[in-house]
Design an enzyme around this catalytic site. Structure first.
Site, mmCIF file in Angstrom:
data_model
loop_
_atom_site.group_PDB
_atom_site.id
_atom_site.type_symbol
_atom_site.label_atom_id
_atom_site.label_comp_id
_atom_site.label_asym_id
_atom_site.label_seq_id
_atom_site.Cartn_x
_atom_site.Cartn_y
_atom_site.Cartn_z
ATOM 1 N N GLY A 259 0.813 -1.214 0.000
ATOM 2 C CA GLY A 259 0.000 0.000 0.000
ATOM 3 C C GLY A 259 0.844 1.260 0.000
ATOM 4 N N ALA A 260 1.745 1.352 0.964
ATOM 5 C CA ALA A 260 2.555 2.553 1.093
ATOM 6 C C ALA A 260 3.665 2.289 2.093
ATOM 7 C CB ALA A 260 1.703 3.722 1.569
ATOM 8 N N MET A 261 4.622 3.222 2.163
ATOM 9 C CA MET A 261 5.771 3.006 3.045
ATOM 10 C C MET A 261 6.132 4.289 3.783
ATOM 11 S SD MET A 261 7.925 0.922 4.249
ATOM 12 C CE MET A 261 9.035 1.509 5.513
ATOM 13 N N GLU A 262 6.352 4.139 5.088
ATOM 14 C CA GLU A 262 6.510 5.274 5.994
ATOM 15 C C GLU A 262 7.921 5.845 6.082
ATOM 16 O OE1 GLU A 262 5.922 2.045 6.980
ATOM 17 O OE2 GLU A 262 7.012 1.587 8.826
ATOM 18 N N ASN A 263 8.747 5.743 5.034
ATOM 19 C CA ASN A 263 10.112 6.278 5.072
ATOM 20 C C ASN A 263 10.138 7.654 5.730
ATOM 21 O OD1 ASN A 263 10.683 4.115 3.117
ATOM 22 N ND2 ASN A 263 9.560 5.444 1.725
ATOM 23 N N GLU A 296 0.452 5.811 7.471
ATOM 24 C CA GLU A 296 1.882 6.113 7.264
ATOM 25 C C GLU A 296 2.305 7.307 8.096
ATOM 26 O OE1 GLU A 296 3.200 3.676 5.928
ATOM 27 O OE2 GLU A 296 1.430 2.855 4.921
ATOM 28 N N GLU A 318 3.252 -2.267 13.581
ATOM 29 C CA GLU A 318 2.127 -2.399 12.650
ATOM 30 C C GLU A 318 0.785 -2.575 13.369
ATOM 31 O OE1 GLU A 318 2.300 -1.379 9.844
ATOM 32 O OE2 GLU A 318 4.425 -1.545 9.309
HETATM 33 N N1 TRP Z 1 5.492 -0.574 6.542
HETATM 34 C C1 TRP Z 1 4.558 -0.578 5.458
HETATM 35 C C2 TRP Z 1 3.215 -0.240 6.075
HETATM 36 O O1 TRP Z 1 2.519 -1.028 6.619
HETATM 37 C C3 TRP Z 1 4.466 -1.902 4.788
HETATM 38 C C4 TRP Z 1 5.217 -2.062 3.518
HETATM 39 C C5 TRP Z 1 5.242 -1.244 2.475
HETATM 40 C C6 TRP Z 1 5.990 -3.173 3.125
HETATM 41 N N2 TRP Z 1 5.984 -1.768 1.471
HETATM 42 C C7 TRP Z 1 6.446 -2.947 1.848
HETATM 43 C C8 TRP Z 1 6.324 -4.341 3.728
HETATM 44 C C9 TRP Z 1 7.222 -3.862 1.162
HETATM 45 C C10 TRP Z 1 7.125 -5.268 3.057
HETATM 46 C C11 TRP Z 1 7.563 -5.008 1.791
HETATM 47 O O2 TRP Z 1 2.839 0.840 6.179
HETATM 48 ZN ZN ZN Z 2 2.371 0.057 8.603
#
Ligand code: TRP
Ligand code: ZN
Length: 869
Positions: A259-263, A296, A318
């Site tokens: 879905g998305a990533m919290e960088n 995120e 999570e």
């Molecule tokens: N940390 C992300 C979330 O839950 C999860 C996530 C995004 C992820 N891209 C990923 C986990 C790729 C494994 C691989 O918000």
């Molecule tokens: Zn998350």
């Protein structure tokens, strides 16, 4: 790729740490050059070599303290640097190939945009590093790239310098002041439209907000940006948490595994969870955008400021962050449909996972491929466990516990035990037993039995719990569960238990069994159990159809009311399976009619209560499912439902004129109810005019799609004609076309496999794009019951053929789509054989990824419950 499982119990602190990272990245499609410089420090008193993780890297240079260094060894997955000092600077030059990176992990180039995905272990595909979440470093990153193709160069933190080179390239340096684990590293290079905004925190700190979207999509980003501001405000109001950098950036990309990533400071999103407007997005899409944006954002505290010590602790961030985004969504929208949505996920997917070969506690003990553990168990059951803390402690104490958690652990990488300890410090309740939820897998069943003595007018209600053995764990103990409870008679009077064990509508079930006593009751009472789904459990409470209707009418808890109808539908469908339709008699149909007429103004409630349980939900209360028989029984019941209740449904439909589109909760509820009813009307037949009309007149995607869904399966010719109009209208927009792909893939028809082949040849289909693959292959495997479970095994074979090709390209996505096959044990023996035959094919495939290997080998080794003892 390592097929060796890692165990939680084997955790060792890092032998070295890295405090500062300087990276210089020269972007090039097939040969990106990464120069990294680390300040390395030995941890503790030992003489080990420094072992760095790496994957798919070409090493060009190694220097220590400025001098070329040769005392190192390379393996497939590591770089071992021997005889190093206690403190030194290490410089590495590596090369990578972003253009051919189709796994979408590490740095990849797709649709003209460079971006990264480092969680969980993707940073090691960019450079050699201590790629584990308990190594936290300050990062400074300089990006160089072609100025014309990549005018935007982004990384975490704040930009501190930029300039041009003579050769048409430019560079930008970014500095992130917050030490972070490598999984939060990100960079982006591309050519975007930019939406800019700002937000001032409660303490008066201004934050620049920047949202980057594909050129031409500016208007579709507005809602996401507004959602972000709502999330920022909510986290300040609810948890006192403010953002901690001067700038918050979000980039939407089309190729993304999740879905998305919290960088840190630079979220990267699947464009599906950013882009939304009235024409192209349904109400549900808007809801999802807002909740993922919030999720995120909330990670900035629960995940980034306080992160995980190791990946077994994933639920620490999570589960907690999902709980936070659920609370946020409930506050922004409707608490009821929000709760029901999440309970559906639990029952349809998490319970199924817990009953399968992949069963694991929310804090897993053993992992081969970490990507396989971003599961409904870790995320959604994890959130249910946090919710139980909240229920047990109450909102004030929960907040105190959160404050204490941040006070103790800000800036650290910690464990689930640390979280429990912080919560324990604010409550007298002994959380020791409760914490079993972290280590015990499986779904507990609460069995409710009653006894009533008309002579003494006494009634006993006994609750006993048991958790069946799971694939990963044989012995189960009694869990500590908050059980929301209400007790009524057939006239709707409420009763309290003699001993006052029920307090504020709740009691604790922490032993194998517990009995509540009631005296002076005129008739057998109806127990109403697990209000608001107060614990992630199954309830066996054998109420009659009449009693279920009474629960709907009189129970205090709205979730219980909805749930009673779901149980009633389940029971009715079971009568159809037994060819005992007559048991669903006139009183039941009258009861259902009254549900509609009495609640006709409560669109929110009816929009949920008029939904018949899905095939997947029904599977959870059945064993060795005869797919065709259950599917037929369900369809027959749906048809009778639609025909018997046609009058009241039609009347209701007419009151549901929603007027010009507005995104307000009232309008959303009405649209939802209207489309649920439309589906029943279509099922009753003779609704072609209505369907065409709604599609024609719709000024929003919710209603267009509502018409399409109602036509699918009920009115093939209308469906075909509306689908081709939809395709023409949306051919330019793959994200919208995914809805069309999904509808085709879930249509039950005998030639479905040739349809799927046609879809794959569609000009907008792209086998490298996870959204397209999920829309076509994923929808089919997860939701086309008749097609996937075709009795000749052709559906299973089709999916397997596809997965074997996909695995070579994108193992992460392949391993998700294999899930329905791994649930063979739910189905009757004939299906099981066919499913296992395909799993064998996968297991024997040469060059299989670790992702698929882990899930498929576990599934094949799985012994069903009775065999486990
Ligand atoms: N940390 C992300 C979330 O839950 C999860 C996530 C995004 C992820 N891209 C990923 C986990 C790729 C494994 C691989 O918000
Ligand atoms: Zn998350």
């Amino acid at each position: 790729m390592s097929l060796q499982a890692k165990k939680r119990a084997d955790y060792l602190p890092p032998a070295f740490t890295i405090n500062d990272v300087k990276m210089d990245v020269q972007l090039h499609p097939t040969c990106t050059r990464v120069t990294s410089e680390y300040q390395v420090e030995r941890m503790g008193n030992h003489g080990h070599a420094l072992t760095l993780d790496g994957d798919n890297l070409t090493l060009r240079e190694v220097c220590i303290d400025g001098q070329p260094y040769t005392d190192y060894e390379q393996t497939d997955s590591s770089l071992v640097i021997c005889n190093v000092a206690d403190d030194f600077s290490l410089k590495l030059v590596t090369e990578i190939d972003p253009e051919h990176n189709q796994a979408l992990e590490g740095l990849y180039l797709s649709a003209g945009t460079y971006c990264t995905q480092c969680e969980a272990e993707g940073f090691r595909r960019i450079t050699y590093y201590l790629d584990r979440p308990d190594v936290l470093a300050r990062f400074e990153v300089t990006l160089h790239g072609d100025k014309q193709h990549y005018p935007t160069l982004l990384a975490n933190g704040n930009p501190i310098a930029r300039g041009d080179h003579d050769d048409g390239t430019h560079w930008v340096t970014w500095q992130d002041p917050h030490p972070k684990p490598a999984y939060l590293f990100a960079l982006v290079a591309g050519d975007f439209d930019l939406l800019e905004d700002s937000y001032t925190t409660t303490s008066g700190k201004p934050v620049k907000l920047e949202l980057y979207v594909d050129k031409g999509k500016r208007d579709q980003g507005v809602f996401a940006l507004e959602s972000l501001k709502r999330a920022m405000k909510w986290d300040e109001d609810t948890f006192g948490l403010e953002y901690d950098l001067d700038i918050y950036m979000i980039v939407a990309v089309d190729f993304f595994n999740m879905g998305a990533m919290e960088n840190k400071g630079l979220n990267i999103f699947n464009s599906k969870f950013v882009l939304a407007d009235q024409d192209s997005a349904t109400d549900e899409d808007f809801f999802n955008v807002e909740s993922v944006i919030a999720h995120e954002y909330f990670h900035n505290w629960t995940g980034n400021r306080v992160t995980c010590r190791d990946w077994f602790q994933l639920s620490l961030k999570e589960g907690l962050t999902v709980f936070r985004d659920q609370q946020f969504s409930a506050d922004m929208t409707s608490p009821l449909s929000n709760r029901i949505k999440h309970v559906r996920v639990m029952r349809e997917h998490q319970f199924a996972e817990d009953a399968s070969a992949m069963s694991h506690p929310i804090r897993p003990e053993e992992v081969i491929e970490m990507n396989n553990f971003y599961t409904v168990t870790v995320y959604d059951k994890g959130a249910e466990v946090i919710r139980m803390f909240h229920t047990l402690l109450g909102p004030e104490k929960f907040r105190e516990g959160m404050d204490e958690y941040f006070r103790r652990h800000d800036g650290q990488a910690v464990t689930c035990d640390d979280f429990v300890a912080a919560m324990q410090s604010v409550t007298d309740l002994n959380l020791g037993h409760f914490a079993l939820w972290y280590s015990q897998s499986g779904t507990p069943v609460i069995e409710v039995t009653t006894s009533y003595d008309p002579q003494t007018r006494r009634m006993d209600i006994t609750f006993s719990q048991h958790t069946a053995p799971t694939a990963d764990q044989k012995d189960k103990a009694s869990l500590f569960m908050p059980v929301a409870f209400d007790c009524i008679d057939s006239a709707g009077n409420h009763y309290t238990d003699d001993d006052g064990q029920v307090r504020d509508g709740m009691f604790i079930l922490d032993t194998a069994a517990k009995t509540l006593h009631f005296s002076d009751v005129p008739e057998p009472l109806i127990p109403v159990v697990l209000g608001n789904f107060s614990a992630p459990a199954k309830v066996e409470n054998s109420l009659s159809a009449e009693q279920l209707l009474a629960v709907f009418q009189y129970a205090n808890d709205t979730f219980n009311r909805w749930d009673a109808l779901q149980s009633l539908y389940d029971w009715c469908i079971h009568q159809y399976e037994l060819e005992n339709q007559a048991a669903v008699d006139a009183t039941i149909w009258q009861g259902l009619e009254q549900v509609i007429t009495r609640e006709s103004h409560n669109h929110e409630l009816l929009g949920e209560c008029l939904v018949i349980p899905s095939f997947e939900t029904l599977c959870q209360s059945r064993q060795l499912v005869e797919v065709a028989a259950l599917n037929t029984a369900r369809s027959q019941f749906c048809r009778d439902f639609a025909q018997r209740l046609h009058g009241p449904l039609e009347t209701l439909f007419k009151t549901l004129e929603t007027g010009p589109y507005q995104y307000t909760q009232t309008a959303i509820n009405a649209r939802r109810c209207r489309n649920v009813v439309l589906n029943h009307l279509a099922c009753a037949g003779d609704a072609d005019k209505l369907l065409n009309q709604q599609f024609e007149q719709a000024d929003n995607m919710t209603d267009s799609l509502g018409a399409l869904k109602a036509a699918q399966g009920h009115s093939p010719s209308v469906f075909e004609s509306l689908m081709s109009r939809f395709e023409q209208r949306w051919n330019h927009d793959p994200l919208v076309l995914d809805k069309w792909f999904g509808l085709h893939a879930t249509t039950e028809r005998t030639d479905i496999l040739s349809q799927l082949s046609l879809l794959q040849q569609h000009p907008r289909f792209a086998k490298g794009n996870p959204n397209r693959v999920r829309a076509v292959i994923g929808s089919f495997a997860f939701f086309n019951t008749a097609g996937f479970h075709a009795p000749d095994g052709s559906g299973y074979q089709f999916v397997t053929d596809y997965l074997l090709k996909l695995d070579a390209v994108n193992p992460q996505v392949a391993a998700r789509i294999v899930t329905p096959l791994t649930q063979w044990h739910n189905f009757a023996p004939d299906y099981q054989l066919l499913m296992k035959a395909q799993l064998e094919r996968i297991a024997n495939h040469k060059g299989l990824s670790g992702d698929l290997y882990e899930k498929v080998s576990k599934s094949l080794a799985f012994k069903v419950n009775s065999e486990q003892q």
